[in-house]
Design a protein around this motif. Structure first.
Motif, PDB file in Angstrom:
ATOM      1  N   GLY A 191       1.608  91.654  30.837  1.00 19.95           N
ATOM      2  CA  GLY A 191       1.151  90.992  29.617  1.00 19.95           C
ATOM      3  C   GLY A 191       1.050  91.878  28.383  1.00 19.95           C
ATOM      4  O   GLY A 191       0.744  91.389  27.304  1.00 19.95           O
ATOM      5  N   THR A 192       1.313  93.174  28.512  1.00 26.06           N
ATOM      6  CA  THR A 192       1.191  94.094  27.384  1.00 26.06           C
ATOM      7  C   THR A 192       2.579  94.591  26.982  1.00 26.06           C
ATOM      8  O   THR A 192       3.553  94.362  27.698  1.00 26.06           O
ATOM      9  N   PRO A 193       2.702  95.303  25.851  1.00 31.20           N
ATOM     10  CA  PRO A 193       4.007  95.847  25.459  1.00 31.20           C
ATOM     11  C   PRO A 193       4.575  96.760  26.554  1.00 31.20           C
ATOM     12  O   PRO A 193       3.810  97.383  27.308  1.00 31.20           O
ATOM     13  N   PRO A 194       5.906  96.848  26.644  1.00 31.81           N
ATOM     14  CA  PRO A 194       6.546  97.626  27.711  1.00 31.81           C
ATOM     15  C   PRO A 194       6.032  99.061  27.833  1.00 31.81           C
ATOM     16  O   PRO A 194       5.879  99.570  28.950  1.00 31.81           O
ATOM     17  N   GLU A 195       5.752  99.717  26.720  1.00 32.21           N
ATOM     18  CA  GLU A 195       5.268 101.094  26.774  1.00 32.21           C
ATOM     19  C   GLU A 195       3.945 101.180  27.532  1.00 32.21           C
ATOM     20  O   GLU A 195       3.696 102.136  28.268  1.00 32.21           O
ATOM     21  N   GLN A 196       3.084 100.176  27.341  1.00 35.61           N
ATOM     22  CA  GLN A 196       1.798 100.150  28.049  1.00 35.61           C
ATOM     23  C   GLN A 196       1.995  99.827  29.529  1.00 35.61           C
ATOM     24  O   GLN A 196       1.279 100.352  30.383  1.00 35.61           O
ATOM     25  N   VAL A 197       2.959  98.963  29.829  1.00 37.98           N
ATOM     26  CA  VAL A 197       3.275  98.661  31.227  1.00 37.98           C
ATOM     27  C   VAL A 197       3.723  99.949  31.922  1.00 37.98           C
ATOM     28  O   VAL A 197       3.302 100.246  33.044  1.00 37.98           O
ATOM     29  N   VAL A 198       4.558 100.733  31.261  1.00 39.32           N
ATOM     30  CA  VAL A 198       5.029 102.009  31.821  1.00 39.32           C
ATOM     31  C   VAL A 198       3.866 102.982  31.980  1.00 39.32           C
ATOM     32  O   VAL A 198       3.751 103.646  33.023  1.00 39.32           O
ATOM     33  N   ASP A 199       2.995 103.068  30.984  1.00 35.19           N
ATOM     34  CA  ASP A 199       1.816 103.936  31.101  1.00 35.19           C
ATOM     35  C   ASP A 199       1.004 103.567  32.340  1.00 35.19           C
ATOM     36  O   ASP A 199       0.593 104.446  33.106  1.00 35.19           O
ATOM     37  N   GLU A 200       0.778 102.267  32.526  1.00 34.93           N
ATOM     38  CA  GLU A 200      -0.004 101.792  33.664  1.00 34.93           C
ATOM     39  C   GLU A 200       0.707 102.091  34.982  1.00 34.93           C
ATOM     40  O   GLU A 200       0.082 102.507  35.956  1.00 34.93           O
ATOM     41  N   ALA A 201       2.029 101.899  35.022  1.00 34.53           N
ATOM     42  CA  ALA A 201       2.793 102.188  36.241  1.00 34.53           C
ATOM     43  C   ALA A 201       2.690 103.670  36.596  1.00 34.53           C
ATOM     44  O   ALA A 201       2.433 104.017  37.759  1.00 34.53           O
ATOM     45  N   LEU A 202       2.894 104.541  35.622  1.00 36.90           N
ATOM     46  CA  LEU A 202       2.812 105.988  35.872  1.00 36.90           C
ATOM     47  C   LEU A 202       1.421 106.383  36.364  1.00 36.90           C
ATOM     48  O   LEU A 202       1.282 107.152  37.313  1.00 36.90           O
ATOM     49  N   ARG A 203       0.400 105.816  35.739  1.00 38.89           N
ATOM     50  CA  ARG A 203      -0.980 106.103  36.151  1.00 38.89           C
ATOM     51  C   ARG A 203      -1.201 105.641  37.592  1.00 38.89           C
ATOM     52  O   ARG A 203      -1.711 106.389  38.432  1.00 38.89           O
ATOM     53  N   ALA A 204      -0.804 104.404  37.890  1.00 39.43           N
ATOM     54  CA  ALA A 204      -1.030 103.842  39.231  1.00 39.43           C
ATOM     55  C   ALA A 204      -0.262 104.608  40.307  1.00 39.43           C
ATOM     56  O   ALA A 204      -0.715 104.725  41.445  1.00 39.43           O
ATOM     57  N   LEU A 205       0.911 105.126  39.938  1.00 41.95           N
ATOM     58  CA  LEU A 205       1.743 105.877  40.885  1.00 41.95           C
ATOM     59  C   LEU A 205       1.319 107.344  41.007  1.00 41.95           C
ATOM     60  O   LEU A 205       1.789 108.049  41.893  1.00 41.95           O
ATOM     61  N   GLY A 206       0.495 107.791  40.067  1.00 34.41           N
ATOM     62  CA  GLY A 206       0.096 109.206  40.072  1.00 34.41           C
ATOM     63  C   GLY A 206       1.213 110.122  39.621  1.00 34.41           C
ATOM     64  O   GLY A 206       1.305 111.269  40.059  1.00 34.41           O
ATOM     65  N   LEU A 207       2.083 109.631  38.740  1.00 36.99           N
ATOM     66  CA  LEU A 207       3.217 110.407  38.254  1.00 36.99           C
ATOM     67  C   LEU A 207       2.982 110.800  36.795  1.00 36.99           C
ATOM     68  O   LEU A 207       2.429 110.034  36.017  1.00 36.99           O
ATOM     69  N   ALA A 208       3.453 111.980  36.444  1.00 43.28           N
ATOM     70  CA  ALA A 208       3.354 112.463  35.070  1.00 43.28           C
ATOM     71  C   ALA A 208       4.731 112.421  34.427  1.00 43.28           C
ATOM     72  O   ALA A 208       5.731 112.724  35.063  1.00 43.28           O
TER      73      ALA A 208
END
Length: 169
Positions: A149-166
């Protein structure tokens, strides 16, 4: 090596998010639609849902691509609807650590997105069959569910955070 499969129904933003993930991580990107045989594309363009038999060679070719990249020491990000557990099981045979990023959202929002697309073979009429086929990630599957539901950049931020990836940069 790690391989992220950005999954979900058509119109969920898989390509947009996967490209951004690949850019941020510095990993190789691939679009699973490019692995479909012409017969599959023709079926979908005509509004005919694919069967498991139709999908089998497609999924195997994606797993083979993952295995090749893994053997080369290359981490990847690839789009793939990966709607069923059995499909994800095939993808996991590709080698390395195969992880899933399930893009999930309101079906009405996704339908509007699909209707607005002019450059894709998948018609909005197939969304109900995709939603009916979708089996959510199970607890023992390596992956995360990320809302769209958020802009793609925020979706990517959330995915990276959830995956534990930098991000690489």
């Amino acid at each position: 090596m790690q391989h992220l499969v950005v999954m979900g129904v058509a119109g969920s933003g898989k390509t947009t998010v996967a490209v951004l993930l690949a850019e941020r991580l510095g990993w190789t990107f691939a679009e699973a639609d490019d692995f479909h045989p012409e017969a599959n594309v023709a079926l979908m363009a005509a509004g005919t849902p694919l069967t498991d038999e139709d999908r089998a060679p497609w999924l195997t070719s994606i797993a083979d691509w993952l295995a090749q990249r893994d053997a080369e020491g290359v981490s990847t990000v690839i789009t793939c609807s990966a709607l069923r557990r059995a499909y994800r099981d095939v993808l996991r045979t590709g080698g390395g650590r195969v992880r899933f990023v399930h893009l999930a959202g309101d079906p009405q929002v996704i339908a509007v997105r699909m209707a607005a697309r002019t450059d894709h073979f998948m018609p909005p009429s197939l969304l109900p069959s995709q939603l009916a086929t979708l089996e959510p990630l199970e607890d023992d599957e390596d992956g995360v569910v990320v809302p769209i539901g958020t802009p793609p950049e925020q979706v990517v931020d959330e995915a990276l955070r959830a995956l534990g990836l930098a991000a690489a940069h």
